[in-house]
Design a protein around this motif. Structure first.
Motif, PDB file in Angstrom:
ATOM      1  N   UNK A  97     -12.984 -16.408 -11.209  1.00 37.00           N
ATOM      2  CA  UNK A  97     -11.820 -15.548 -11.415  1.00 37.00           C
ATOM      3  C   UNK A  97     -12.194 -14.077 -11.257  1.00 37.00           C
ATOM      4  N   UNK A  98     -11.538 -13.424 -10.316  1.00 38.10           N
ATOM      5  CA  UNK A  98     -11.834 -12.012 -10.071  1.00 38.10           C
ATOM      6  C   UNK A  98     -10.692 -11.126 -10.553  1.00 38.10           C
ATOM      7  N   UNK A  99     -11.053  -9.895 -10.886  1.00 35.25           N
ATOM      8  CA  UNK A  99     -10.056  -8.921 -11.328  1.00 35.25           C
ATOM      9  C   UNK A  99     -10.204  -7.655 -10.489  1.00 35.25           C
ATOM     10  N   UNK A 100      -9.180  -6.830 -10.494  1.00 31.55           N
ATOM     11  CA  UNK A 100      -9.307  -5.548  -9.789  1.00 31.55           C
ATOM     12  C   UNK A 100      -8.366  -4.526 -10.409  1.00 31.55           C
ATOM     13  N   UNK A 101      -8.738  -3.260 -10.265  1.00 32.15           N
ATOM     14  CA  UNK A 101      -7.855  -2.161 -10.664  1.00 32.15           C
ATOM     15  C   UNK A 101      -7.003  -1.848  -9.451  1.00 32.15           C
ATOM     16  N   UNK A 102      -5.702  -1.706  -9.669  1.00 32.65           N
ATOM     17  CA  UNK A 102      -4.823  -1.473  -8.534  1.00 32.65           C
ATOM     18  C   UNK A 102      -4.750   0.014  -8.206  1.00 32.65           C
ATOM     19  N   UNK A 103      -4.644   0.307  -6.923  1.00 32.26           N
ATOM     20  CA  UNK A 103      -4.645   1.696  -6.456  1.00 32.26           C
ATOM     21  C   UNK A 103      -3.491   2.500  -7.040  1.00 32.26           C
ATOM     22  N   UNK A 104      -2.368   1.799  -7.279  1.00 35.24           N
ATOM     23  CA  UNK A 104      -1.196   2.537  -7.739  1.00 35.24           C
ATOM     24  C   UNK A 104      -1.199   2.766  -9.263  1.00 35.24           C
ATOM     25  N   UNK A 105      -2.295   2.411  -9.913  1.00 40.57           N
ATOM     26  CA  UNK A 105      -2.392   2.558 -11.361  1.00 40.57           C
ATOM     27  C   UNK A 105      -1.995   3.971 -11.790  1.00 40.57           C
TER      28      UNK A 105
END
Lengths: 217, 247
Positions: free
Chosen positions: B211-219
């Motif tokens: 399971x991978x996670x990421x910070x979204x650019x539009x944060x």
């Protein structure tokens, strides 16, 4: 690309409409012609599916029709197979969900009948049952048809309840609304688009038919 | 006229608190299997930092579809590596990182059903009439379960028993309410209060779910989102993950 879910939706709507028209008639008859203690409670109960979120109905139906639920167990005893996640289960769910859409217009149609017509029938010696079939039914055909079509389109458009009790079994419970939802979720916009484009004219045609019937009666 | 003015005044007063709410918060899109541990992690984080985390739990595929349509999430915790990688490739997300490794199990509320050699025997047991599985396209746990069944040559054979749920959480709901006899669930389900009431068998042939996670650019606040992402790797968060059977 499968059009089977659309067929399943139409089949579900047809079966529900036929069964519900038969089941709703006595209820509508009682509500239209008799006065008794607790009538307003019955009226409210019949309309309840209108006011409840489909999730509430779905939740109780899931428990009620499950292998541990009263109805689920009875069904298993009678038929030998489990009920939940089968076509029969979504028919039962649709019957509950569309009940007010059958009863309300039917009751209005029954009430619109000229009382003199009925009195004449009784004076001429017709029993209540005979009067129902020979006087009330022929004179309320328009209203009955409108009620049937309303149930049909409402069942075609059913989603939330089926999402909770259907289990999306292909060929059994994966109706058009569920298939479209899943296609959109899976980003299969092409497939979703085709099913939507087919569903819109079907529902629109039936609604036109209701308007026409209403104007005639 | 007077009534009209009163109406608008009342309306303004009612709406005010909503627009004035500018407290610090992070919108998190979280795969349904990770719901229970995430709730605990959020509790830990909020106690430490005073930042509000607002999670949305559903299937990874659904969250992905929402994100590419511009849903206002700050971080995305998926149940696969594929979708965070796709978001990164399309320039919608920062570098993805693995935050948990899960496993598929077959879970049943009826403990007797687990008294067999392995999950294949249980799935083929005639007493098991219905088995729930998550949506094979949008829910990674569903995809993995399907592949395992296909590899074992059981996919066609078990078709009449299979019931499909929208998310892995709904699978567990079907199984724990005994609407179905068993379900292909996430290992983490077995560690919940409800999960301990039943029994499970590991689906060893299924691939592990990375399971991978990421910070979204539009944060809205990148720095804040990054800090939370780092916290997902902290020893405290790891302890929570371990307690739910994640590796």
């Amino acid at each position: 690309m499968e059009l089977f879910p659309l067929y399943l939706s139409v089949k579900l709507a047809l079966v529900t409409t036929v069964l519900l028209m038969i089941m709703a008639a006595p209820v509508a008859y009682v509500l239209a012609y008799s006065e008794f203690f607790g009538k307003s409670f019955l009226e409210a109960l019949v309309s309840l599916p209108l006011a409840l979120p489909p999730t509430v109905l779905g939740f109780y139906l899931l428990i009620f029709m499950g292998p541990k639920g009263g109805f689920g167990r009875l069904w298993e005893k009678l038929t030998g197979s489990s009920l939940l996640f089968t076509f029969s289960a979504i028919v039962i769910a649709s019957l509950v969900y569309s009940l007010p859409f059958a009863v309300q217009p039917m009751r209005a149609a029954f009430q619109k009948i000229d009382q003199k017509l009925l009195e004449n029938a009784y004076v001429l010696g017709l029993s209540r049952t005979a009067a129902f079939f020979r006087v009330i039914l022929p004179n309320t055909m328009g209203g009955l048809a409108a009620s049937a079509i309303l149930v049909f389109v409402h069942t075609m458009g059913e989603f939330g309840v089926l999402l909770m009790v259907g289990g999306s079994v292909p060929g059994q419970t994966k109706v058009a609304s569920i298939a479209i939802y899943e296609a959109v979720e899976a980003l299969n916009y092409h497939e979703a688009g085709i099913m939507c484009m087919t569903l819109i004219p079907i529902s629109y045609a039936f609604l036109l038919l209701i308007n026409w019937l209403n104007r005639r009666s | 006229m007077k009534r009209c003015v009163t109406f608008f005044l009342v309306l303004t007063v009612l709406l005010c608190p909503l627009s004035a709410e500018a407290e610090e918060k992070i919108m998190a899109a979280v795969a349904a299997n990770f719901m229970k541990p995430f709730e605990e992690i959020v509790r830990l984080y909020e106690a430490k930092t005073n930042i509000n985390i607002e999670p949305t739990y559903t299937s990874t595929g659904r969250l992905y579809a929402q994100i590419i349509k511009g849903a206002p999430y700050d971080v995305f915790l998926a149940a696969d590596e594929k979708r965070p990688a796709l978001l990164h490739k399309d320039g919608l997300a920062e570098n993805p990182f693995v935050y948990a490794k899960g496993q598929v199990i077959i879970w049943s509320a009826n403990k007797e059903l687990c008294q067999v050699k392995d999950w294949k025997e249980m799935a083929q047991n005639p007493c098991v009439k219905k088995i729930a599985m998550a949506n094979i396209e949008t829910a990674p746990y569903g995809t993995v379960s399907m592949i395992a069944l296909k590899d074992m040559g059981l996919w066609e054979k078990l078709q009449p028993k299979l019931v499909f749920a929208q998310t892995i959480a709904q699978v567990f709901q079907y199984a724990s309410t005994e609407s179905v006899d068993a379900g292909f669930c996430a290992y983490s389900s077995a560690f919940t209060d409800e999960g301990r009431k039943g029994c499970f068998l590991e689906v060893k042939e299924a691939q592990g779910v990375t399971q991978a996670a990421c910070v979204l650019r539009r944060a809205a606040d990148k720095e804040m989102a990054d800090k939370f992402a780092t916290f997902l790797h902290s020893p405290e968060a790891d302890a929570v993950k371990r307690s739910y059977g994640y590796k």
